[in-house]
Design a protein around this motif. Sequence first.
Motif, PDB file in Angstrom:
ATOM      1  N   TYR A  99     -22.338 -15.987 -45.988  1.00 39.36           N
ATOM      2  CA  TYR A  99     -23.628 -16.102 -47.260  1.00 39.36           C
ATOM      3  C   TYR A  99     -23.740 -15.542 -47.612  1.00 39.36           C
ATOM      4  CZ  TYR A  99     -25.167 -13.475 -42.807  1.00 39.36           C
ATOM      5  OH  TYR A  99     -25.650 -11.965 -42.048  1.00 39.36           O
ATOM      6  N   PRO A 100     -24.943 -14.881 -48.147  1.00 40.41           N
ATOM      7  CA  PRO A 100     -25.292 -15.068 -48.962  1.00 40.41           C
ATOM      8  C   PRO A 100     -26.185 -13.777 -48.814  1.00 40.41           C
ATOM      9  CG  PRO A 100     -26.332 -17.090 -49.774  1.00 40.41           C
ATOM     10  CD  PRO A 100     -25.531 -17.306 -49.031  1.00 40.41           C
ATOM     11  N   ASP A 101     -25.398 -12.620 -49.783  1.00 39.53           N
ATOM     12  CA  ASP A 101     -26.097 -10.705 -48.991  1.00 39.53           C
ATOM     13  C   ASP A 101     -27.964 -10.612 -49.447  1.00 39.53           C
ATOM     14  OD1 ASP A 101     -26.766  -8.815 -48.931  1.00 39.53           O
ATOM     15  OD2 ASP A 101     -24.848  -8.018 -49.074  1.00 39.53           O
ATOM     16  N   HIS A 102     -28.470 -10.625 -48.948  1.00 34.75           N
ATOM     17  CA  HIS A 102     -29.654 -11.529 -49.700  1.00 34.75           C
ATOM     18  C   HIS A 102     -30.185  -9.790 -49.582  1.00 34.75           C
ATOM     19  CE1 HIS A 102     -30.927  -9.339 -44.599  1.00 34.75           C
ATOM     20  NE2 HIS A 102     -30.192 -10.460 -44.499  1.00 34.75           N
ATOM     21  N   PHE A 103     -29.620  -8.450 -49.409  1.00 34.59           N
ATOM     22  CA  PHE A 103     -30.486  -7.476 -49.211  1.00 34.59           C
ATOM     23  C   PHE A 103     -29.387  -7.242 -50.816  1.00 34.59           C
ATOM     24  CE2 PHE A 103     -28.024  -6.871 -45.281  1.00 34.59           C
ATOM     25  CZ  PHE A 103     -30.021  -5.658 -44.862  1.00 34.59           C
ATOM     26  N   ALA A 104     -29.171  -7.955 -52.076  1.00 31.07           N
ATOM     27  CA  ALA A 104     -28.864  -7.908 -53.178  1.00 31.07           C
ATOM     28  C   ALA A 104     -30.181  -8.347 -54.069  1.00 31.07           C
ATOM     29  CB  ALA A 104     -27.655  -8.746 -53.996  1.00 31.07           C
ATOM     30  N   PRO A 131     -35.195  -5.320 -54.191  1.00 29.19           N
ATOM     31  CA  PRO A 131     -35.021  -4.026 -54.957  1.00 29.19           C
ATOM     32  C   PRO A 131     -35.692  -2.662 -53.915  1.00 29.19           C
ATOM     33  CG  PRO A 131     -37.044  -5.982 -55.949  1.00 29.19           C
ATOM     34  CD  PRO A 131     -36.381  -6.012 -54.475  1.00 29.19           C
ATOM     35  N   GLU A 132     -35.593  -2.698 -52.582  1.00 28.37           N
ATOM     36  CA  GLU A 132     -35.544  -1.620 -52.055  1.00 28.37           C
ATOM     37  C   GLU A 132     -34.406  -1.143 -51.303  1.00 28.37           C
ATOM     38  OE1 GLU A 132     -39.181   0.022 -51.788  1.00 28.37           O
ATOM     39  OE2 GLU A 132     -39.732  -1.713 -53.433  1.00 28.37           O
ATOM     40  N   SER A 133     -33.485  -2.255 -51.261  1.00 26.91           N
ATOM     41  CA  SER A 133     -32.682  -1.480 -50.851  1.00 26.91           C
ATOM     42  C   SER A 133     -31.729  -1.145 -51.246  1.00 26.91           C
ATOM     43  CB  SER A 133     -31.147  -3.183 -50.609  1.00 26.91           C
ATOM     44  OG  SER A 133     -30.014  -2.966 -49.548  1.00 26.91           O
ATOM     45  N   GLU A 134     -30.394  -0.257 -50.765  1.00 26.17           N
ATOM     46  CA  GLU A 134     -29.656   0.856 -51.973  1.00 26.17           C
ATOM     47  C   GLU A 134     -28.603  -0.748 -51.998  1.00 26.17           C
ATOM     48  OE1 GLU A 134     -26.721   2.207 -49.573  1.00 26.17           O
ATOM     49  OE2 GLU A 134     -27.554   2.425 -47.705  1.00 26.17           O
ATOM     50  N   TYR A 135     -28.228  -1.519 -51.520  1.00 25.56           N
ATOM     51  CA  TYR A 135     -27.361  -2.853 -52.050  1.00 25.56           C
ATOM     52  C   TYR A 135     -28.327  -3.721 -53.541  1.00 25.56           C
ATOM     53  CZ  TYR A 135     -24.782  -0.826 -48.853  1.00 25.56           C
ATOM     54  OH  TYR A 135     -24.052   0.004 -47.479  1.00 25.56           O
ATOM     55  N   PHE A 136     -29.213  -3.045 -53.600  1.00 22.53           N
ATOM     56  CA  PHE A 136     -29.692  -4.436 -54.944  1.00 22.53           C
ATOM     57  C   PHE A 136     -29.169  -4.384 -55.888  1.00 22.53           C
ATOM     58  CE2 PHE A 136     -32.293  -5.231 -58.608  1.00 22.53           C
ATOM     59  CZ  PHE A 136     -33.356  -5.887 -57.727  1.00 22.53           C
ATOM     60  N   ASP A 137     -29.297  -5.709 -56.370  1.00 19.83           N
ATOM     61  CA  ASP A 137     -28.444  -6.345 -57.503  1.00 19.83           C
ATOM     62  C   ASP A 137     -29.292  -7.471 -58.352  1.00 19.83           C
ATOM     63  OD1 ASP A 137     -27.040  -7.093 -59.476  1.00 19.83           O
ATOM     64  OD2 ASP A 137     -25.108  -7.652 -58.623  1.00 19.83           O
ATOM     65  N   ALA A 138     -29.726  -6.645 -59.648  1.00 20.69           N
ATOM     66  CA  ALA A 138     -30.427  -7.093 -60.333  1.00 20.69           C
ATOM     67  C   ALA A 138     -30.389  -8.453 -61.010  1.00 20.69           C
ATOM     68  CB  ALA A 138     -31.309  -6.342 -61.919  1.00 20.69           C
ATOM     69  N   LYS A 139     -28.831  -8.502 -60.985  1.00 20.08           N
ATOM     70  CA  LYS A 139     -28.393  -9.955 -61.434  1.00 20.08           C
ATOM     71  C   LYS A 139     -27.962 -10.807 -60.313  1.00 20.08           C
ATOM     72  CE  LYS A 139     -26.123  -7.546 -65.186  1.00 20.08           C
ATOM     73  NZ  LYS A 139     -25.237  -7.083 -65.878  1.00 20.08           N
ATOM     74  N   SER A 140     -28.141 -11.092 -58.939  1.00 23.81           N
ATOM     75  CA  SER A 140     -27.776 -11.162 -57.894  1.00 23.81           C
ATOM     76  C   SER A 140     -29.243 -12.116 -57.617  1.00 23.81           C
ATOM     77  CB  SER A 140     -27.764 -10.510 -57.034  1.00 23.81           C
ATOM     78  OG  SER A 140     -26.688 -11.775 -55.872  1.00 23.81           O
TER      79      SER A 140
END
Length: 155
Positions: free
Chosen positions: A71-76, A79-88
């Motif tokens: 399922y989608p990795d909601h940490f992406a 913005p506060e997560s180390e796993y943030f991805d602005a393109k996701s």
Amino acid sequence: MAYWLFKTEPDTFSIDTLRTQVTSCWEGVRNYQARNMLRDKVKVGDLVFIYHSSCKHVGVAGIAKVIRESYPDHFAFDPESEYFDAKSSAENPRWFMVDIEFVRKTQRVIPLSVMKAMPELENMPLVKPGSRLSVMPVSDDEWQAILEKEAGAWL
């Protein structure tokens, strides 16, 4: 049922962390090949070697079972997560995760050095130079060979 090896750095998340939590999402995978395996191939009921890397005792440290498929990795999206991805985004996720459940620790860590010396594992990506994948398949024969080595006298 299939078999997998998931790499983790134990000072971030270890088999002992999973034992305490009992279940956990396996988030933070940011390699496309590993993501594709999580998204498309890892299924409920599959068994997973938890492999400690970047530490003093590198090797297989325990076993987990997949209890929820990708399922989608909601940490992406955070913005506060180390796993943030602005393109996701939730509408177009780039990264996926699965949930796992603690099965057991191995009797002792099965070191990479021991696994590299096992002829049964010569085709396993883990023992090949340059293998950096955090999620990789393990064949039935490789799984059995590693379990047999767990109780072996290699120390």
